[in-house]
Design a protein around this motif. Sequence first.
Motif, PDB file in Angstrom:
ATOM      1  N   ARG A  74     -13.614  -5.429  11.051  1.00 50.48           N
ATOM      2  CA  ARG A  74     -13.844  -6.437  12.083  1.00 50.48           C
ATOM      3  C   ARG A  74     -14.812  -7.521  11.623  1.00 50.48           C
ATOM      4  NH1 ARG A  74     -12.648  -5.296  17.289  1.00 50.48           N
ATOM      5  NH2 ARG A  74     -14.551  -6.328  18.005  1.00 50.48           N
ATOM      6  N   SER A  75     -15.301  -7.425  10.375  1.00 48.89           N
ATOM      7  CA  SER A  75     -16.294  -8.406   9.940  1.00 48.89           C
ATOM      8  C   SER A  75     -16.092  -8.894   8.511  1.00 48.89           C
ATOM      9  CB  SER A  75     -17.704  -7.814  10.066  1.00 48.89           C
ATOM     10  OG  SER A  75     -17.837  -6.666   9.232  1.00 48.89           O
ATOM     11  N   SER A  76     -14.997  -8.488   7.841  1.00 46.09           N
ATOM     12  CA  SER A  76     -14.813  -8.904   6.452  1.00 46.09           C
ATOM     13  C   SER A  76     -13.346  -8.813   6.057  1.00 46.09           C
ATOM     14  CB  SER A  76     -15.656  -8.037   5.519  1.00 46.09           C
ATOM     15  OG  SER A  76     -15.242  -6.678   5.594  1.00 46.09           O
ATOM     16  N   LEU A  77     -13.003  -9.559   4.996  1.00 44.93           N
ATOM     17  CA  LEU A  77     -11.690  -9.450   4.362  1.00 44.93           C
ATOM     18  C   LEU A  77     -11.827  -8.477   3.198  1.00 44.93           C
ATOM     19  CD1 LEU A  77      -8.727 -10.563   3.990  1.00 44.93           C
ATOM     20  CD2 LEU A  77      -9.731 -12.130   2.303  1.00 44.93           C
ATOM     21  N   VAL A  78     -10.922  -7.501   3.133  1.00 45.17           N
ATOM     22  CA  VAL A  78     -10.967  -6.488   2.082  1.00 45.17           C
ATOM     23  C   VAL A  78      -9.683  -6.570   1.263  1.00 45.17           C
ATOM     24  CG1 VAL A  78     -11.033  -4.012   1.597  1.00 45.17           C
ATOM     25  CG2 VAL A  78     -12.465  -4.961   3.408  1.00 45.17           C
ATOM     26  N   LEU A  79      -9.845  -6.762  -0.048  1.00 42.63           N
ATOM     27  CA  LEU A  79      -8.720  -6.819  -0.966  1.00 42.63           C
ATOM     28  C   LEU A  79      -8.753  -5.611  -1.895  1.00 42.63           C
ATOM     29  CD1 LEU A  79      -8.995 -10.562  -2.121  1.00 42.63           C
ATOM     30  CD2 LEU A  79      -7.617  -9.655  -0.251  1.00 42.63           C
ATOM     31  N   LEU A  80      -7.605  -4.950  -2.051  1.00 46.38           N
ATOM     32  CA  LEU A  80      -7.476  -3.882  -3.036  1.00 46.38           C
ATOM     33  C   LEU A  80      -7.087  -4.544  -4.350  1.00 46.38           C
ATOM     34  CD1 LEU A  80      -5.620  -1.107  -1.003  1.00 46.38           C
ATOM     35  CD2 LEU A  80      -8.064  -1.630  -1.129  1.00 46.38           C
ATOM     36  N   VAL A  81      -7.912  -4.351  -5.371  1.00 49.15           N
ATOM     37  CA  VAL A  81      -7.735  -5.077  -6.638  1.00 49.15           C
ATOM     38  C   VAL A  81      -7.843  -4.119  -7.820  1.00 49.15           C
ATOM     39  CG1 VAL A  81      -8.716  -7.177  -5.634  1.00 49.15           C
ATOM     40  CG2 VAL A  81     -10.221  -5.577  -6.845  1.00 49.15           C
ATOM     41  N   ARG A  82      -7.528  -4.671  -9.004  1.00 45.41           N
ATOM     42  CA  ARG A  82      -7.775  -3.963 -10.266  1.00 45.41           C
ATOM     43  C   ARG A  82      -8.560  -4.890 -11.180  1.00 45.41           C
ATOM     44  NH1 ARG A  82      -5.574   0.937 -11.195  1.00 45.41           N
ATOM     45  NH2 ARG A  82      -4.089   1.641  -9.600  1.00 45.41           N
ATOM     46  N   ARG A  83      -9.528  -4.302 -11.878  1.00 46.47           N
ATOM     47  CA  ARG A  83     -10.321  -5.066 -12.819  1.00 46.47           C
ATOM     48  C   ARG A  83      -9.523  -5.309 -14.104  1.00 46.47           C
ATOM     49  NH1 ARG A  83     -16.301  -2.431 -12.679  1.00 46.47           N
ATOM     50  NH2 ARG A  83     -16.927  -4.582 -13.102  1.00 46.47           N
ATOM     51  N   ALA A  84     -10.084  -6.099 -14.999  1.00 46.80           N
ATOM     52  CA  ALA A  84      -9.379  -6.461 -16.226  1.00 46.80           C
ATOM     53  C   ALA A  84      -8.972  -5.243 -17.053  1.00 46.80           C
ATOM     54  CB  ALA A  84     -10.250  -7.395 -17.060  1.00 46.80           C
TER      55      ALA A  84
END
Length: 296
Positions: A51-61
Motif C-alpha cells: 500500500r506504500s511502494s512499488l515492488v519489482l521482482l528482478v535479477r541482478r547481473a
Amino acid sequence: MAFEPPRRLVRALGETAADSDDWLEKLPEAAQQAVALRELTVERVQVPGGRSSLVLLVRRADGTPAVLKLAPPRARPESERAALAHWGGLGAVQLLEPGDGGVLLLERLHPEMSVRSLPEAKALLEAAGTLRKLWVEPPQGHSFETVAGRTGRQAEAMRKSAGPDLVPLVDAALAAREELLAAPPDHRLLHGTFRQSKVLSGDRMPWLAVGPDPVVGECAFDLARLVRDRVEDLIATPSGASTTRRRVKRLAESLEVDQERLRGWTLFRAVESGVRARRVGRVQDSELLLEFAGWL
C-alpha cells in the motif's frame, strides 16, 4: 517494459497522500532509471503489492534474484533502509546495497508464502518468534521516530476526526496512551507495522520480516498490531471477545511483555486505525476495528 503501479498502491496513496499524483506520475521513469543503474533484469511487478511502494521482482547481473522497491518520501524509505542495515538480516529481509533515496534493493523472499497462510496458532507462534529477533537496541545517535512522537500525531488526528459516537472509545484510547507513555519499560528498535502478512518465507531463514516502518519505543507497542491479526475472523465468531483476551495473554506471556501494557497499546492502535479507516471512507474496515477495540 512498462512499470504500471498496481491498483492497490494507487488507491492507498490516494487515500493518504496529497502529493501522490506527482510521485505516481514520475514512477515509471524512476523505475526505469533504477533498473538501468543497477543492471537489473525485471521479471514482473509484484501484484497486488503493498500500500506504500512499488515492488519489482528482478535479477541482478549475476543472475541472483532480488527485489527492487520504490517508495515515496512519505513512506520513510530512508528510515526503512537504516533499520534493515542495523538488523543486518537477523529476523528481517537483507538489504543488498547501501543506496539512498526512495529505492531499496533487497533479498528476494517468497511473496506468495507468508505466515498468514499457516493455521492461526502456528502463524502466531512463528510471527512472534520473528518479531522477538527485531527488538534490539537502536543505533547510537539514531534519527528514528519515537512511539511518543508517532502516536502523538495520531492522537491529534483522532481528536479532530472522531464523530460524537466515537468519543467514549477515543477518550479511552487517548487515556491509555497517556498512561503508557508515563513510564515506558524498555527502549528498542521496533518494526512499527508488524503483522502476519509482513513475515515471508525465505531461503536463508524460514521466516523473515519485510516492510518495516521503524520506530523506537517499548516492545508492547510493536506486538499490539499482531493481536488483531485476522480481525475479520475474530468478529465472525461468537467467542471473538474471549479469544481476543486469551490472545493478549498468550502473546504477552510468550514474549515477556506486560499484559496490561499490551492491552492498552492494542486498544490505542485499533481505535486509531478504525477512526482513520472511517475518515478515508473504508467503512467496513472501520466497523470491524472499532468493534474489536470495544472488546478490550
